[in-house]
Design a protein around this motif. Structure first.
Motif, PDB file in Angstrom:
ATOM      1  N   LYS A   7       0.829  -1.206   0.000  1.00  9.85           N
ATOM      2  CA  LYS A   7       0.000   0.000   0.000  1.00  9.85           C
ATOM      3  C   LYS A   7       0.866   1.259   0.000  1.00  9.85           C
ATOM      4  O   LYS A   7       0.495   2.266  -0.588  1.00  9.85           O
ATOM      5  N   ALA A   8       2.004   1.214   0.651  1.00 15.38           N
ATOM      6  CA  ALA A   8       2.901   2.377   0.653  1.00 15.38           C
ATOM      7  C   ALA A   8       3.383   2.655  -0.764  1.00 15.38           C
ATOM      8  O   ALA A   8       3.525   3.808  -1.160  1.00 15.38           O
ATOM      9  N   GLU A  10       1.729   2.173  -3.503  1.00 19.50           N
ATOM     10  CA  GLU A  10       0.648   2.837  -4.223  1.00 19.50           C
ATOM     11  C   GLU A  10       0.612   4.331  -3.896  1.00 19.50           C
ATOM     12  O   GLU A  10       0.430   5.166  -4.770  1.00 19.50           O
ATOM     13  N   TRP A  11       0.809   4.665  -2.622  1.00 16.25           N
ATOM     14  CA  TRP A  11       0.816   6.069  -2.221  1.00 16.25           C
ATOM     15  C   TRP A  11       2.028   6.787  -2.812  1.00 16.25           C
ATOM     16  O   TRP A  11       1.935   7.958  -3.179  1.00 16.25           O
ATOM     17  N   ALA A  14       1.274   7.538  -6.466  1.00 14.17           N
ATOM     18  CA  ALA A  14       0.359   8.683  -6.555  1.00 14.17           C
ATOM     19  C   ALA A  14       1.106   9.975  -6.253  1.00 14.17           C
ATOM     20  O   ALA A  14       0.926  10.993  -6.943  1.00 14.17           O
ATOM     21  N   GLY A  15       1.962   9.952  -5.243  1.00 15.78           N
ATOM     22  CA  GLY A  15       2.756  11.125  -4.920  1.00 15.78           C
ATOM     23  C   GLY A  15       3.698  11.498  -6.043  1.00 15.78           C
ATOM     24  O   GLY A  15       3.913  12.674  -6.339  1.00 15.78           O
ATOM     25  N   TRP A  60       1.127  16.851  -3.069  1.00 20.71           N
ATOM     26  CA  TRP A  60       2.086  15.761  -3.214  1.00 20.71           C
ATOM     27  C   TRP A  60       2.749  15.453  -1.888  1.00 20.71           C
ATOM     28  O   TRP A  60       2.875  14.297  -1.492  1.00 20.71           O
ATOM     29  N   VAL A  63       0.317  13.624   0.375  1.00 20.86           N
ATOM     30  CA  VAL A  63       0.092  12.236  -0.059  1.00 20.86           C
ATOM     31  C   VAL A  63       1.310  11.383   0.257  1.00 20.86           C
ATOM     32  O   VAL A  63       1.186  10.262   0.763  1.00 20.86           O
ATOM     33  N   GLY A  67       1.156   8.367   2.959  1.00 23.18           N
ATOM     34  CA  GLY A  67       1.449   7.004   2.535  1.00 23.18           C
ATOM     35  C   GLY A  67       2.535   6.353   3.366  1.00 23.18           C
ATOM     36  O   GLY A  67       2.431   5.187   3.747  1.00 23.18           O
ATOM     37  N   THR A  70       1.181   5.955   7.224  1.00 24.03           N
ATOM     38  CA  THR A  70       0.110   4.990   7.471  1.00 24.03           C
ATOM     39  C   THR A  70       0.485   3.572   7.067  1.00 24.03           C
ATOM     40  O   THR A  70      -0.026   2.622   7.645  1.00 24.03           O
ATOM     41  N   HIS A  71       1.346   3.425   6.080  1.00 15.38           N
ATOM     42  CA  HIS A  71       1.691   2.082   5.613  1.00 15.38           C
ATOM     43  C   HIS A  71       3.150   1.752   5.844  1.00 15.38           C
ATOM     44  O   HIS A  71       3.526   0.601   5.856  1.00 15.38           O
TER      45      HIS A  71
END
Length: 108
Positions: A7-8, A10-11, A14-15, A60, A63, A67, A70-71
């Protein structure tokens, strides 16, 4: 060994995309990437370029930080033979960690 949680990743992607968009808007002047803005607006292009680009770059940063926090980064270190060295290193570095048997060891 340090590994990013899925999941990190993915963040971070996105960033990364937001970083590219922010840089294109802020430094290359690609204001057409901003929804609702065109050349017929009374707001000068340089103001939109600076404000819009800076806003996207701030998003950015948010995000990216969210990320990671949280992950996070997962570290695995098997201290089977010398756990006292690992405990000392963690304590001296100021890191928080759980030192003890793994859950799998308790379920055997």
């Amino acid at each position: 060994m340090a590994a990013l949680a899925s999941k990190a990743g993915e963040w971070l992607v996105a960033g990364g995309l937001l970083t590219v968009l922010g840089v294109l808007i802020r430094f290359r002047g690609w204001t057409f990437l901003l929804a609702g803005y065109d050349e017929t607006s009374r707001v000068p292009d340089d103001v939109v370029q600076q404000t819009g680009g800076n806003t996207v770059l701030r998003v950015w940063l948010t995000v990216f930080a969210f990320g990671l926090f949280t992950h996070g980064v997962t570290t695995v270190n098997a201290m089977d033979f010398t756990p006292e060295f690992g405990a000392k290193a963690i304590g001296e570095s100021g890191l928080r960690g759980v030192i003890g048997p793994e859950l799998a060891d308790l379920l055997k």
